[in-house]
Each structure stands twice: as structure tokens, then as C-alpha cells.
Design a protein around this motif. Structure first.
Motif, PDB file in Angstrom:
ATOM      1  N   GLY A 193       0.728  -1.145   0.047  1.00 33.68           N
ATOM      2  CA  GLY A 193       0.045  -0.090  -0.192  1.00 33.68           C
ATOM      3  C   GLY A 193       0.795   1.136  -0.017  1.00 33.68           C
ATOM      4  O   GLY A 193       1.887   1.231   0.276  1.00 33.68           O
ATOM      5  N   GLN A 194       0.565   2.245  -0.697  1.00 37.89           N
ATOM      6  CA  GLN A 194       0.879   3.571  -0.491  1.00 37.89           C
ATOM      7  C   GLN A 194       0.379   4.272   0.705  1.00 37.89           C
ATOM      8  O   GLN A 194      -0.673   4.274   0.879  1.00 37.89           O
ATOM      9  N   LEU A 195       1.161   4.926   1.510  1.00 43.61           N
ATOM     10  CA  LEU A 195       0.785   5.626   2.641  1.00 43.61           C
ATOM     11  C   LEU A 195      -0.233   6.693   2.300  1.00 43.61           C
ATOM     12  O   LEU A 195       0.099   7.552   1.268  1.00 43.61           O
ATOM     13  N   VAL A 196      -1.514   6.623   2.816  1.00 43.27           N
ATOM     14  CA  VAL A 196      -2.368   7.897   2.713  1.00 43.27           C
ATOM     15  C   VAL A 196      -1.604   9.360   3.145  1.00 43.27           C
ATOM     16  O   VAL A 196      -1.790  10.171   2.520  1.00 43.27           O
ATOM     17  N   ASP A 197      -0.959   9.232   4.162  1.00 45.64           N
ATOM     18  CA  ASP A 197      -0.232  10.276   4.610  1.00 45.64           C
ATOM     19  C   ASP A 197       1.175  10.162   4.817  1.00 45.64           C
ATOM     20  O   ASP A 197       1.627   9.627   5.858  1.00 45.64           O
ATOM     21  N   PRO A 198       1.889  10.259   3.790  1.00 39.98           N
ATOM     22  CA  PRO A 198       3.446  10.179   3.772  1.00 39.98           C
ATOM     23  C   PRO A 198       4.172  11.293   4.623  1.00 39.98           C
ATOM     24  O   PRO A 198       5.350  10.903   4.793  1.00 39.98           O
ATOM     25  N   THR A 199       3.473  11.971   5.208  1.00 39.01           N
ATOM     26  CA  THR A 199       4.203  13.100   6.002  1.00 39.01           C
ATOM     27  C   THR A 199       4.387  12.391   7.596  1.00 39.01           C
ATOM     28  O   THR A 199       5.138  12.919   8.516  1.00 39.01           O
ATOM     29  N   ARG A 200       3.617  11.456   7.697  1.00 44.25           N
ATOM     30  CA  ARG A 200       3.814  10.703   9.115  1.00 44.25           C
ATOM     31  C   ARG A 200       4.780   9.504   9.095  1.00 44.25           C
ATOM     32  O   ARG A 200       5.024   9.152   7.943  1.00 44.25           O
ATOM     33  N   ASP A 201       5.190   9.294  10.375  1.00 44.30           N
ATOM     34  CA  ASP A 201       6.175   8.286  10.631  1.00 44.30           C
ATOM     35  C   ASP A 201       5.402   6.985  11.024  1.00 44.30           C
ATOM     36  O   ASP A 201       5.074   7.005  12.110  1.00 44.30           O
ATOM     37  N   SER A 246       2.967   3.169  14.386  1.00 39.24           N
ATOM     38  CA  SER A 246       2.791   1.621  14.867  1.00 39.24           C
ATOM     39  C   SER A 246       3.069   1.301  16.361  1.00 39.24           C
ATOM     40  O   SER A 246       2.248   0.804  16.868  1.00 39.24           O
ATOM     41  N   LEU A 247       4.241   1.912  16.775  1.00 40.40           N
ATOM     42  CA  LEU A 247       4.808   1.837  18.200  1.00 40.40           C
ATOM     43  C   LEU A 247       3.494   2.626  19.143  1.00 40.40           C
ATOM     44  O   LEU A 247       3.236   1.650  20.140  1.00 40.40           O
ATOM     45  N   GLU A 284      16.136   6.211  12.898  1.00 42.04           N
ATOM     46  CA  GLU A 284      15.454   7.196  12.171  1.00 42.04           C
ATOM     47  C   GLU A 284      16.210   7.952  10.992  1.00 42.04           C
ATOM     48  O   GLU A 284      17.522   8.319  11.341  1.00 42.04           O
ATOM     49  N   ILE A 285      15.660   7.968   9.933  1.00 45.06           N
ATOM     50  CA  ILE A 285      16.341   8.513   8.789  1.00 45.06           C
ATOM     51  C   ILE A 285      15.567   9.545   8.303  1.00 45.06           C
ATOM     52  O   ILE A 285      14.374   9.474   7.722  1.00 45.06           O
ATOM     53  N   GLY A 297      11.635   7.822   7.751  1.00 41.92           N
ATOM     54  CA  GLY A 297      10.975   7.313   8.746  1.00 41.92           C
ATOM     55  C   GLY A 297      11.918   6.589   9.847  1.00 41.92           C
ATOM     56  O   GLY A 297      13.114   6.677   9.652  1.00 41.92           O
ATOM     57  N   THR A 298      11.172   5.763  10.828  1.00 44.16           N
ATOM     58  CA  THR A 298      11.751   5.222  11.852  1.00 44.16           C
ATOM     59  C   THR A 298      11.303   3.637  11.883  1.00 44.16           C
ATOM     60  O   THR A 298      10.644   3.223  11.794  1.00 44.16           O
ATOM     61  N   LEU A 299      12.386   2.816  11.947  1.00 46.85           N
ATOM     62  CA  LEU A 299      12.570   1.523  12.061  1.00 46.85           C
ATOM     63  C   LEU A 299      12.645   1.058  13.588  1.00 46.85           C
ATOM     64  O   LEU A 299      13.740   1.626  14.245  1.00 46.85           O
ATOM     65  N   VAL A 300      11.724   0.395  14.119  1.00 45.83           N
ATOM     66  CA  VAL A 300      11.661   0.098  15.701  1.00 45.83           C
ATOM     67  C   VAL A 300      11.594  -1.164  15.903  1.00 45.83           C
ATOM     68  O   VAL A 300      10.983  -1.891  14.865  1.00 45.83           O
ATOM     69  N   ASN A 301      12.279  -1.690  16.644  1.00 47.03           N
ATOM     70  CA  ASN A 301      12.340  -3.183  17.191  1.00 47.03           C
ATOM     71  C   ASN A 301      12.763  -3.173  18.519  1.00 47.03           C
ATOM     72  O   ASN A 301      13.359  -2.523  19.325  1.00 47.03           O
TER      73      ASN A 301
END
Length: 292
Positions: free
Chosen positions: A23-31, A36-37, A276-277, A281-285
């Protein structure tokens, strides 16, 4: 209405049908990683038909809600993970290494691929020795196969960019002459959650990159400080070698890895890593020690 080409694509399980979609993010300005976290803002995406290589947004009226984010590149789409070591001047210096004259290369198997949160960063039993480490990195995904690619044409072969964590078992890495085993354990390459098209990031050499471990900033760099630019990496990796679509390139990590800190910082069971880049956006684990 046809939505056209994607710019910020995610792979996810949808709440509506519990199936895997693109899917293409509806709001790509959000992270999306942070959303998700936090769980307070629902992540919405326009359905994309096809693969990451040829997919298009079906319609801006066909919207799905994310139940679980996945790596934007599946193991089936990835044929090779190529990685650069010591590719930031400050990282080479913190380890006391000379500046490389040619790229320092190693690889990971595709079994190293792992999903973003809520998936765990799983540390296998063999690496639960007090040496497991993080490395926040810009990841480039190749979208067009090529060989002997020139630096001028290199970015034409890029599909997009995402965030990665080159999880490393330092004792295993150091005890042998090759780094591949200590850096290629299952789950050692978390990726995502968003793959951003090259059209949305015209210059990958001007991106801030920051890693946090348990909320503490441990890496704070910029891709402008790479020793070998992405153009140079692609040209080098494709010399006499076919660089296939679906290849993943981990472009190196800035200074601040846990192994070179005093006292050393180690990935511990229950810890949290955020990479975060800028513009991606941010990769969280969250870290989980594998049990018997």
C-alpha cells in the motif's frame, strides 16, 4: 480514480481481511514506524496492485488499515543482501581503522531479513554472549538489473530507500577472518517499514541518520559523511557482476556503535532500538532473546 505510481510503499497485514498487501501511505508526512509503536494513530494505505517493482496504486478510494507492518521487501523478492563496512569516516576512526581505499564488503543471507515493530529483534542463543550490537543504516533497494554500471547511471538502477539495522554479533564477527557469519544470523537485518521511491529522495547523500537505544541517542550522523557514495557503491558492486533487481545494499553505519563505547553498550533482552532517517522514517524493534 487511478492513484498512479507509489512514493511511500509499505507491506502490511490489513485489519479488514487479515491478508498481506502492498500500500501507498495515505499520509506520507507521518512516521509509520512511530505510529505503529504508539498505536494512537491508525496507519492508512491505498491498495497497490503488483509487486514493489511494478505496482501501482489501484484507486485513492480503496483504503486499508494496517494491522501489522512487515518488511517492505519480502524474502522472495530479495536475492542478495550486500553490505559495506567502515563506510563512514567517523566510524572507521572510532575503531582505530585506516580509511578504506576500496569498499569493505560482506553479505547477509536473505534469512537475515526481519520485520519492523511489532516484530522483535531476535537474538539467537549463539549471540547471547554480551556482544550483540546495533548499526543504523540507509538501505538502497535495486529496482533495475545491471552490470558494469557507471557512477553517472547508478541511481537510475535504484528502486527506493528504506531504513535498516545491521545487527551484529561482535564476538562471532571478530573471531573469524570474514564478517558474514557474525552479521548474517537469522533476523539480523530488520528493514522498513517504509520504502521511499528515488523520486521522493533525489539526493541520498544528504540525509540525517540517528539511532536510539532505550531512548538514548547512540548514533547521530549524516549520509554526506560516507566514504563511498551510493553511486560509487553501485558502480563498484556491479563491476563484472550482475546486480539484480531485488538486491539490497546496506550502505554503512556512522560512529557510535555499542562495541566502541565506554562502557560498551549491548543489545539486552527487552531493549528497544530505533533507527530514524530523514525523509524515510523510523525503524523500531524491541530486543528479544531467543529461548530453548
Amino acid at each position: 480514480m487511478d492513484g498512479g505510481d507509489w512514493t511511500h510503499i509499505i507491506r502490511f497485514i490489513a485489519k479488514e481481511d487479515h491478508q498481506v498487501h502492498l500500500g501507498q501511505l495515505v499520509d506520507p508526512t507521518r512516521d509509520a514506524g512511530k505510529d505503529s509503536l504508539d498505536g494512537e494513530v491508525g496507519i492508512k494505505a491505498y491498495l497497490v496492485r503488483g509487486s514493489i517493482f511494478d505496482g501501482r496504486v489501484v484507486s485513492t478510494s480503496l483504503v486499508y488499515t494496517v494491522e501489522r507492518l512487515l518488511s517492505p521487501v519480502s524474502a522472495g523478492e530479495c536475492n542478495y543482501i550486500r553490505c559495506l563496512g567502515l563506510n563512514y569516516k567517523d566510524h572507521a576512526e572510532e575503531g582505530g581503522f585506516p580509511i578504506p581505499q576500496v569498499p569493505v564488503l560482506f553479505t547477509k543471507p536473505r534469512t537475515a531479513l526481519a520485520d519492523p515493530y511489532p516484530a522483535s529483534l531476535t537474538i539467537p542463543k549463539i549471540a547471547q554472549d554480551g556482544s550483540s550490537d546495533y548499526e543504523g543504516e540507509l538501505c538502497a533497494v535495486i529496482g533495475r538489473t545491471g552490470r558494469d554500471i557507471s557512477e553517472d547511471d547508478a541511481l537510475d538502477h535504484v528502486l527506493g530507500y528504506t531504513v535498516s539495522n545491521d545487527v551484529s554479533a561482535r564476538k562471532l564477527q571478530i573471531m573469524g577472518g570474514q564478517w558474514c557469519f557474525g552479521k548474517g544470523l537469522d533476523g539480523s537485518c530488520p528493514l522498513g517499514p517504509v520504502l521511499v521511491s528515488k523520486t521522493a529522495i533525489p539526493d541520498p547523500q544528504r540525509l540525517s541518520i540517528k539511532t536510539r537505544y532505550n531512548s538514548r541517542v547512540v548514533q547521530d550522523g549524516n549520509t554526506s559523511n560516507m566514504i563511498f557514495t551510493l553511486r560509487q557503491q553501485i558502480a563498484y558492486l556491479s563491476r563484472g557482476t550482475t546486480l539484480e533487481a531485488g538486491s539490497i545494499i546496506l550502505t554503512g553505519t556512522p560512529a557510535g556503535i555499542g562495541y566502541f563505547r565506554e562502557p560498551r553498550v549491548v543489545l539486552e533482552d527487552g531493549g528497544e532500538v530505533r533507527v530514524e532517517i530523514e525523509g524515510i522514517g523510523t525503524l523500531v524493534n524491541r530486543v528479544r532473546y531467543e529461548e530453548d
